[in-house]
Design an enzyme around this catalytic site. Structure first.
Site, short mmCIF file in Angstrom:
data_model
loop_
_atom_site.label_atom_id
_atom_site.label_comp_id
_atom_site.label_asym_id
_atom_site.label_seq_id
_atom_site.Cartn_x
_atom_site.Cartn_y
_atom_site.Cartn_z
N ASN A 49 0.84 -1.20 0.00
CA ASN A 49 0.00 0.00 0.00
C ASN A 49 0.88 1.25 0.00
OD1 ASN A 49 0.64 -0.82 2.65
ND2 ASN A 49 -1.12 0.21 3.54
N ILE A 50 0.43 2.23 -0.74
CA ILE A 50 1.17 3.49 -0.89
C ILE A 50 0.19 4.61 -0.57
CG2 ILE A 50 2.50 4.94 -2.47
CD1 ILE A 50 3.03 2.31 -4.12
N GLU A 51 0.37 5.21 0.61
CA GLU A 51 -0.62 6.20 1.08
C GLU A 51 -0.27 7.61 0.63
OE1 GLU A 51 -1.09 5.42 5.30
OE2 GLU A 51 -2.28 3.64 4.84
N CYS A 56 -3.94 0.62 -2.75
CA CYS A 56 -3.80 -0.59 -1.95
C CYS A 56 -2.70 -1.50 -2.52
CB CYS A 56 -5.10 -1.39 -1.94
SG CYS A 56 -6.42 -0.63 -1.01
N GLU A 105 -2.88 -4.63 -3.25
CA GLU A 105 -3.36 -5.50 -4.32
C GLU A 105 -3.31 -4.79 -5.66
OE1 GLU A 105 -4.66 -4.86 -1.40
OE2 GLU A 105 -6.10 -6.36 -0.74
N CYS A 131 -10.31 -4.54 -0.19
CA CYS A 131 -11.35 -3.50 -0.26
C CYS A 131 -12.17 -3.65 -1.54
CB CYS A 131 -10.72 -2.11 -0.17
SG CYS A 131 -10.09 -1.50 -1.74
N CYS A 180 -10.41 -2.90 -4.92
CA CYS A 180 -9.50 -3.97 -5.35
C CYS A 180 -10.28 -5.19 -5.86
CB CYS A 180 -8.56 -4.38 -4.22
SG CYS A 180 -7.34 -3.10 -3.85
N1 THU Z 1 -5.22 -1.63 2.36
C1 THU Z 1 -4.61 -2.44 1.44
O1 THU Z 1 -3.54 -2.12 0.93
N2 THU Z 1 -5.25 -3.59 1.09
C2 THU Z 1 -6.40 -4.04 1.66
O2 THU Z 1 -6.84 -5.13 1.31
C3 THU Z 1 -7.11 -3.21 2.63
C4 THU Z 1 -6.52 -1.91 2.96
C5 THU Z 1 -4.50 -0.42 2.79
C6 THU Z 1 -5.08 0.89 2.40
C7 THU Z 1 -4.53 1.80 3.47
O3 THU Z 1 -3.22 2.19 3.11
C8 THU Z 1 -4.40 0.92 4.70
O4 THU Z 1 -4.46 -0.41 4.20
C9 THU Z 1 -5.52 1.13 5.72
O5 THU Z 1 -6.75 1.14 5.10
#
Ligand code: THU
Length: 174
Positions: free
Chosen positions: A76-78, A87, A89, A128, A131
């Site tokens: 994940n890259i926020e 996300c 995925e 999510c 994804c």
């Molecule tokens: N996130 C994912 O990368 N994959 C998931 O299946 C659920 C959520 C990430 C998004 C965000 O950076 C962090 O998790 C919290 O929501």
């Protein structure tokens, strides 16, 4: 080869040509190396280390297995503007698609709150909705999703369990 042919008939023709070339050099698709679920989960766990998640402090790693044996990792890259977050995925899917991979077998996803011990009985949450929709675009009903909260139990489901009545390109046909 053939990945820029998006019309179904052209795609079939190019795939047939690929098969011909692969078998001419003694490589069947079915002979491609297999990756175990455990190995895929280990690659997802390693991908967690690349997570950029300063806002949620919830690192996630993914490892996406292509039908030809290639594995694409993602994290994940926020973003300070939260909705710009990607996300794990989708990072893995978009890397694979950029490389021309359109056949997928499985994905392993591992994540959890940073620094919080996870009990083996903890159920991981699924990917999510966005994804799931990306998976629906590129994967068939046999596509497997292995989910694990860091250190916890592994849950495996197939795509239709995650996204029943999903919207696909077929839904748009008149
Ligand atoms: N996130 C994912 O990368 N994959 C998931 O299946 C659920 C959520 C990430 C998004 C965000 O950076 C962090 O998790 C919290 O929501």
């Amino acid at each position: 080869m053939g990945y820029d042919h998006m019309v179904e008939d052209e795609k079939k023709e190019m795939r047939a040509m690929e098969e011909k070339i692969l078998s001419a050099v003694g490589m069947g698709r079915e002979e491609t190396p297999q990756v175990s679920d455990e190995a895929l989960l280990a690659l997802a766990r390693a991908a967690m280390e690349r997570s950029y998640s300063p806002y949620s402090r919830y690192p996630v790693g993914a490892a996406l297995l292509c039908a030809d044996g290639r594995v694409y990792q993602g994290c994940n890259i926020e973003n300070a503007s939260f909705s710009a977050t990607n996300c794990a995925e989708r990072t893995a899917f978009f890397k694979a698609v950029y490389d021309g991979c359109y056949d997928f077998a499985a994905i392993a996803v591992v994540g959890g709150p940073a620094g919080k011990p996870v009990q083996a009985q903890d159920e991981p949450s699924g990917p999510c909705g966005v994804c799931r929709q990306v998976m629906q675009e590129f994967c068939g009903p046999d596509f497997e999703i292995h989910m694990q909260k860091a250190g916890g139990g592994v849950f495996t489901v197939k795509l239709p369990e995650l996204l029943p009545f999903g919207f696909t390109k077929d839904s748009m046909e008149a």
